[in-house]
Design an enzyme around this catalytic site. Structure first.
Site, PDB file in Angstrom:
ATOM      1  N   ASP A  38       0.815  -1.221   0.000  1.00  0.00           N
ATOM      2  CA  ASP A  38       0.000   0.000   0.000  1.00  0.00           C
ATOM      3  C   ASP A  38       0.844   1.264   0.000  1.00  0.00           C
ATOM      4  OD1 ASP A  38      -2.148  -1.737   0.028  1.00  0.00           O
ATOM      5  OD2 ASP A  38      -2.417  -1.630   2.188  1.00  0.00           O
ATOM      6  N   LYS A  93     -12.068  -4.276  -4.440  1.00  0.00           N
ATOM      7  CA  LYS A  93     -13.350  -4.425  -3.734  1.00  0.00           C
ATOM      8  C   LYS A  93     -14.516  -3.861  -4.546  1.00  0.00           C
ATOM      9  CE  LYS A  93     -11.391  -4.288   0.952  1.00  0.00           C
ATOM     10  NZ  LYS A  93     -10.008  -3.809   0.685  1.00  0.00           N
ATOM     11  N   PHE A  94     -14.773  -4.468  -5.688  1.00  0.00           N
ATOM     12  CA  PHE A  94     -15.903  -4.030  -6.517  1.00  0.00           C
ATOM     13  C   PHE A  94     -17.186  -4.121  -5.702  1.00  0.00           C
ATOM     14  CE2 PHE A  94     -12.764  -5.671  -9.569  1.00  0.00           C
ATOM     15  CZ  PHE A  94     -12.650  -4.568 -10.404  1.00  0.00           C
ATOM     16  N   ASP A  96     -20.926  -2.747  -6.895  1.00  0.00           N
ATOM     17  CA  ASP A  96     -21.891  -1.932  -7.635  1.00  0.00           C
ATOM     18  C   ASP A  96     -22.767  -2.855  -8.480  1.00  0.00           C
ATOM     19  OD1 ASP A  96     -23.197   0.341  -8.796  1.00  0.00           O
ATOM     20  OD2 ASP A  96     -21.349   1.486  -8.532  1.00  0.00           O
TER      21      ASP A  96
HETATM   22  O1  S5P Z   1     -11.175  -6.942   5.974  1.00  0.00           O
HETATM   23  C1  S5P Z   1     -10.217  -6.475   5.372  1.00  0.00           C
HETATM   24  C2  S5P Z   1     -10.038  -6.695   3.991  1.00  0.00           C
HETATM   25  C3  S5P Z   1      -8.927  -6.155   3.363  1.00  0.00           C
HETATM   26  S1  S5P Z   1      -8.674  -6.564   1.708  1.00  0.00           S
HETATM   27  N1  S5P Z   1      -9.269  -5.753   6.032  1.00  0.00           N
HETATM   28  C4  S5P Z   1      -8.168  -5.220   5.421  1.00  0.00           C
HETATM   29  O2  S5P Z   1      -7.345  -4.602   6.093  1.00  0.00           O
HETATM   30  N2  S5P Z   1      -8.012  -5.372   4.039  1.00  0.00           N
HETATM   31  C5  S5P Z   1      -6.852  -4.770   3.325  1.00  0.00           C
HETATM   32  O3  S5P Z   1      -5.659  -5.381   3.805  1.00  0.00           O
HETATM   33  C6  S5P Z   1      -6.658  -3.278   3.504  1.00  0.00           C
HETATM   34  O4  S5P Z   1      -7.292  -2.558   2.475  1.00  0.00           O
HETATM   35  C7  S5P Z   1      -5.155  -3.107   3.436  1.00  0.00           C
HETATM   36  O5  S5P Z   1      -4.732  -3.006   2.083  1.00  0.00           O
HETATM   37  C8  S5P Z   1      -4.620  -4.421   3.971  1.00  0.00           C
HETATM   38  C9  S5P Z   1      -4.230  -4.377   5.446  1.00  0.00           C
HETATM   39  O6  S5P Z   1      -3.132  -3.547   5.627  1.00  0.00           O
HETATM   40  P1  S5P Z   1      -2.316  -3.515   7.011  1.00  0.00           P
HETATM   41  O7  S5P Z   1      -1.313  -2.439   6.785  1.00  0.00           O
HETATM   42  O8  S5P Z   1      -3.285  -3.182   8.105  1.00  0.00           O
HETATM   43  O9  S5P Z   1      -1.710  -4.893   7.169  1.00  0.00           O
END
Ligand code: S5P
Length: 273
Positions: A38, A93-94, A96
């Site tokens: 990210d 995360k589509f 719509d």
């Molecule tokens: O429930 C979720 C689903 C996702 S895809 N919780 C999340 O945190 N994510 C994603 O996983 C979030 O968008 C981010 O890209 C990553 C977690 O990042 P971290 O830095 O907290 O490990």
């Protein structure tokens, strides 16, 4: 459940070609780590992908947070995916109506269908979102169509998440209805015990990606909730997703190695090695 079997065994029997590929990569690299990269510039993303490539099975992107996205972003990512043998998961995360998600998935500025092996969606719009994305993937020309798959976001790690109960059960139902396109779930645990409406087939083997994995923190100030690699894999994660735990560590390469080792040891323990 199939989670007691080795990745190698699941790779040889899984009906879905992309799931087979995922398990093959995990087995070959002895890694079940997905790094959530990210970062906000192409250079940071590609540097991270090159540095961490040897230790990961999958790279997860949020391609829309890059300030300088362009053809060089994708060309770079694809070259590194080849070089290091990892797959690409775009965490778009589509969510719509079918007609809109088809346009967001295929074409547009981001051209996600052309480079992301794996995508995910929320099922808030209902079953039609899964059908629409599956249709788009199936209509794609070789070589893309053969290795595209969807993860249904069946649960979320954020505090107070509403993706629980009947919502999670509906996620399992939709996954069972579209087994050729749905690889499995983003969830905090295996969902085999969830009381879904659609019955499981004998060869059902959903792939579980678990996010919110961190070795040194239990959460952040915005409601994120973490578990360890051991806990995630013990609860059924086939692939553990870590973002800040890896890329924001003082030495991201060393951190990736550590998550790889712990994720792998937990997997070996689960399959009875
Ligand atoms: O429930 C979720 C689903 C996702 S895809 N919780 C999340 O945190 N994510 C994603 O996983 C979030 O968008 C981010 O890209 C990553 C977690 O990042 P971290 O830095 O907290 O490990």
């Amino acid at each position: 459940s199939k989670s007691q079997l080795t990745y190698g065994a699941r790779a040889s029997t899984h009906p879905n070609p992309l799931a087979r590929k995922l398990f093959q990569v995990a087995e070959a690299k002895k890694s079940n780590v997905t790094v959530s990269a990210d970062v906000t510039s192409t250079k940071e993303l590609l540097d991270l992908a090159d540095q961490l490539g040897p230790y990961i099975a999958v790279i997860k992107t949020h391609i829309d947070i890059l300030t300088d996205f362009g053809p060089q972003t994708i060309a770079g990512l694809q070259a590194l995916a080849q070089k290091h043998n990892f797959l690409i998961f775009e965490d778009r995360k589509f969510i719509d109506i079918g007609n809109t998600v088809q346009k967001q998935y295929h074409g547009g500025t981001l051209r996600i269908s052309e480079w992301a092996h794996i995508i995910n969606c929320s099922i808030l719009p209902g079953e039609g979102i899964v059908e629409a994305l599956a249709q788009t993937a199936q209509a794609m020309d070789f070589p893309y169509g053969a290795d595209r798959g969807l993860l249904i976001l069946a649960e979320m790690t954020s505090k107070g998440s509403l993706a629980t109960g009947p919502y999670t059960a509906a996620s399992v139902d939709y996954a069972r209805k579209y087994p050729s396109f749905v690889l499995g779930f983003v969830s905090t645990r295996s969902l085999g015990e969830v009381p879904a409406t659609v019955a499981a087939s004998a060869d059902e083997d959903f792939v579980v990606f678990t996010t919110g994995v961190n070795l040194s923190s239990t959460g952040d100030k915005l409601g994120q909730q973490y578990q360890t690699p051991q806990s995630a894999v013990g609860r059924g994660a086939d692939f553990i997703i870590a973002g800040r735990g890896i890329y924001a560590a003082p030495d991201p390469q060393e951190a990736a190695r550590q998550y790889q080792q712990q994720g792998w040891e937990a997997y070996v323990a689960r399959v009875g090695g």
